[in-house]
Design a protein around this motif. Sequence first.
Motif, PDB file in Angstrom:
ATOM      1  N   ALA A  89     -64.190  14.479  81.498  1.00 19.47           N
ATOM      2  CA  ALA A  89     -63.102  14.282  82.449  1.00 19.47           C
ATOM      3  C   ALA A  89     -62.091  13.261  81.929  1.00 19.47           C
ATOM      4  CB  ALA A  89     -63.666  13.842  83.795  1.00 19.47           C
ATOM      5  N   GLN A 147     -61.064  23.581  81.974  1.00 16.53           N
ATOM      6  CA  GLN A 147     -61.072  22.331  82.738  1.00 16.53           C
ATOM      7  C   GLN A 147     -59.673  21.737  82.764  1.00 16.53           C
ATOM      8  OE1 GLN A 147     -64.362  19.793  81.719  1.00 16.53           O
ATOM      9  NE2 GLN A 147     -63.615  18.083  82.929  1.00 16.53           N
ATOM     10  N   ASP A 148     -58.992  21.795  81.630  1.00 16.10           N
ATOM     11  CA  ASP A 148     -57.611  21.323  81.568  1.00 16.10           C
ATOM     12  C   ASP A 148     -56.702  22.239  82.385  1.00 16.10           C
ATOM     13  OD1 ASP A 148     -55.575  19.583  80.672  1.00 16.10           O
ATOM     14  OD2 ASP A 148     -55.056  20.945  79.036  1.00 16.10           O
ATOM     15  N   GLU A 176     -58.135  13.750  80.898  1.00 17.79           N
ATOM     16  CA  GLU A 176     -57.230  13.004  81.762  1.00 17.79           C
ATOM     17  C   GLU A 176     -56.254  12.131  80.990  1.00 17.79           C
ATOM     18  OE1 GLU A 176     -57.608   9.258  84.855  1.00 17.79           O
ATOM     19  OE2 GLU A 176     -59.265  10.687  84.761  1.00 17.79           O
ATOM     20  N   CYS A 235     -57.463  23.898  85.033  1.00 21.07           N
ATOM     21  CA  CYS A 235     -57.659  23.622  86.460  1.00 21.07           C
ATOM     22  C   CYS A 235     -56.809  22.440  86.904  1.00 21.07           C
ATOM     23  CB  CYS A 235     -59.138  23.356  86.732  1.00 21.07           C
ATOM     24  SG  CYS A 235     -59.538  23.124  88.483  1.00 21.07           S
ATOM     25  N   GLU A 236     -56.783  21.390  86.102  1.00 20.07           N
ATOM     26  CA  GLU A 236     -55.970  20.222  86.443  1.00 20.07           C
ATOM     27  C   GLU A 236     -54.489  20.591  86.492  1.00 20.07           C
ATOM     28  OE1 GLU A 236     -56.786  16.978  83.840  1.00 20.07           O
ATOM     29  OE2 GLU A 236     -58.917  16.884  84.341  1.00 20.07           O
ATOM     30  N   ASN A 237     -54.035  21.379  85.514  1.00 18.96           N
ATOM     31  CA  ASN A 237     -52.632  21.761  85.469  1.00 18.96           C
ATOM     32  C   ASN A 237     -52.273  22.771  86.564  1.00 18.96           C
ATOM     33  OD1 ASN A 237     -51.796  20.131  83.320  1.00 18.96           O
ATOM     34  ND2 ASN A 237     -52.524  21.598  81.808  1.00 18.96           N
ATOM     35  N   TYR A 238     -53.212  23.621  86.919  1.00 21.76           N
ATOM     36  CA  TYR A 238     -52.978  24.632  87.944  1.00 21.76           C
ATOM     37  C   TYR A 238     -52.617  23.989  89.280  1.00 21.76           C
ATOM     38  CZ  TYR A 238     -53.890  28.775  90.850  1.00 21.76           C
ATOM     39  OH  TYR A 238     -53.777  29.832  91.731  1.00 21.76           O
ATOM     40  N   TYR A 239     -53.311  22.892  89.591  1.00 21.66           N
ATOM     41  CA  TYR A 239     -53.067  22.214  90.855  1.00 21.66           C
ATOM     42  C   TYR A 239     -52.113  21.024  90.718  1.00 21.66           C
ATOM     43  CZ  TYR A 239     -56.897  24.997  92.728  1.00 21.66           C
ATOM     44  OH  TYR A 239     -57.694  26.042  93.125  1.00 21.66           O
ATOM     45  N   GLY A 240     -51.572  20.821  89.532  1.00 22.97           N
ATOM     46  CA  GLY A 240     -50.689  19.689  89.316  1.00 22.97           C
ATOM     47  C   GLY A 240     -49.249  19.984  89.706  1.00 22.97           C
ATOM     48  N   THR A 266     -47.055  15.904  86.379  1.00 21.98           N
ATOM     49  CA  THR A 266     -48.385  15.710  85.787  1.00 21.98           C
ATOM     50  C   THR A 266     -48.816  16.815  84.841  1.00 21.98           C
ATOM     51  OG1 THR A 266     -49.503  16.789  87.656  1.00 21.98           O
ATOM     52  CG2 THR A 266     -49.137  14.409  87.809  1.00 21.98           C
ATOM     53  N   GLU A 274     -51.988  12.634  78.334  1.00 23.27           N
ATOM     54  CA  GLU A 274     -50.838  12.964  79.169  1.00 23.27           C
ATOM     55  C   GLU A 274     -49.740  13.670  78.371  1.00 23.27           C
ATOM     56  OE1 GLU A 274     -48.761   9.869  77.049  1.00 23.27           O
ATOM     57  OE2 GLU A 274     -50.863  10.133  77.585  1.00 23.27           O
TER      58      GLU A 274
END
Length: 307
Positions: free
Chosen positions: A217, A242-243, A221, A245-250, A254, A224
Amino acid sequence: MNRRHVRTRPAPLAAPVVDSPVDPERTDLYTAEELYDTTSYADSLDARAYAWSRERHTRETARVRALHDFAIDEALDGWIEGRHLVGVMGGHDVQRGEPAYAAAARLGHALGQRSVVTTGGGPGAMEAANLGAWMASYDVAEVEAAAARLAAVPGFRPSIQDWVDVALTVRGATGHRAGGPPRGRSLGIPTWFYGHEPPNVFCDAIAKYFRNATREAILLEVCEGGIVFLPGAAGTVQEVFQDACENYYGDASTVAPMVLVGERYWTEELPVWPLLRSLATGRVMEDRVRLVDTVEDAAAVVASHRP
């Protein structure tokens, strides 16, 4: 009146002290010299910490590992402040001397001119990218020459000792050169969860964790500036999504570039790209997800998105 059993016993003044090879209250990140602190890898801090991590789990050892990883978190936050980090993910099985190793080293060198190249800190493509960034003050031909010297020992099997000895020799001969990008361009974030894979020595700093979930994680994270994904297997595929997923909801502030290198690999051998592109469609991340065929193209994409 009945009392709880715990109140009938004296409370300990302090938690038990565990005999541990690591300092759970350290205040800085590791260096290669610290992890490889003996001439024999079997006796090194890295090997001793890995062996300790595989001992029988107890409440006390779990506490020490958790405190250690928290300390690494704190030290990493301090180290990265003011720096621009770009990640490079890829296969740990890439052998020195292979074209894929040379390509990862060129990528690390290109990214290291402007950013801190951040990897999982292990062997293979990770070592190559860290090598290129470590030698950011040298020219590409010198990076390729260093990679060629490392190829005398292609991998860490069957001998970690031979693998690390040649690396330390090359590291000692490739210190920072005045006039080039400043030192501090190569960061590794490995884990003792995969302790059978030794950490590479071409990092200015090494944030080594016990818990792999924490490490994964954090690794994603802190990048950037985006992440370049070289061909890899299950671990790299996990990092891609995993990356993603973070970008999908960003949001726009971000979402960082995701660049997959190797068109045939990511569309035929491991067809990650079609699913990733489908996920990205209509999202903020859509124009920041790219598939390219060379590391030079990947470096250009990352550079074009720098804030």
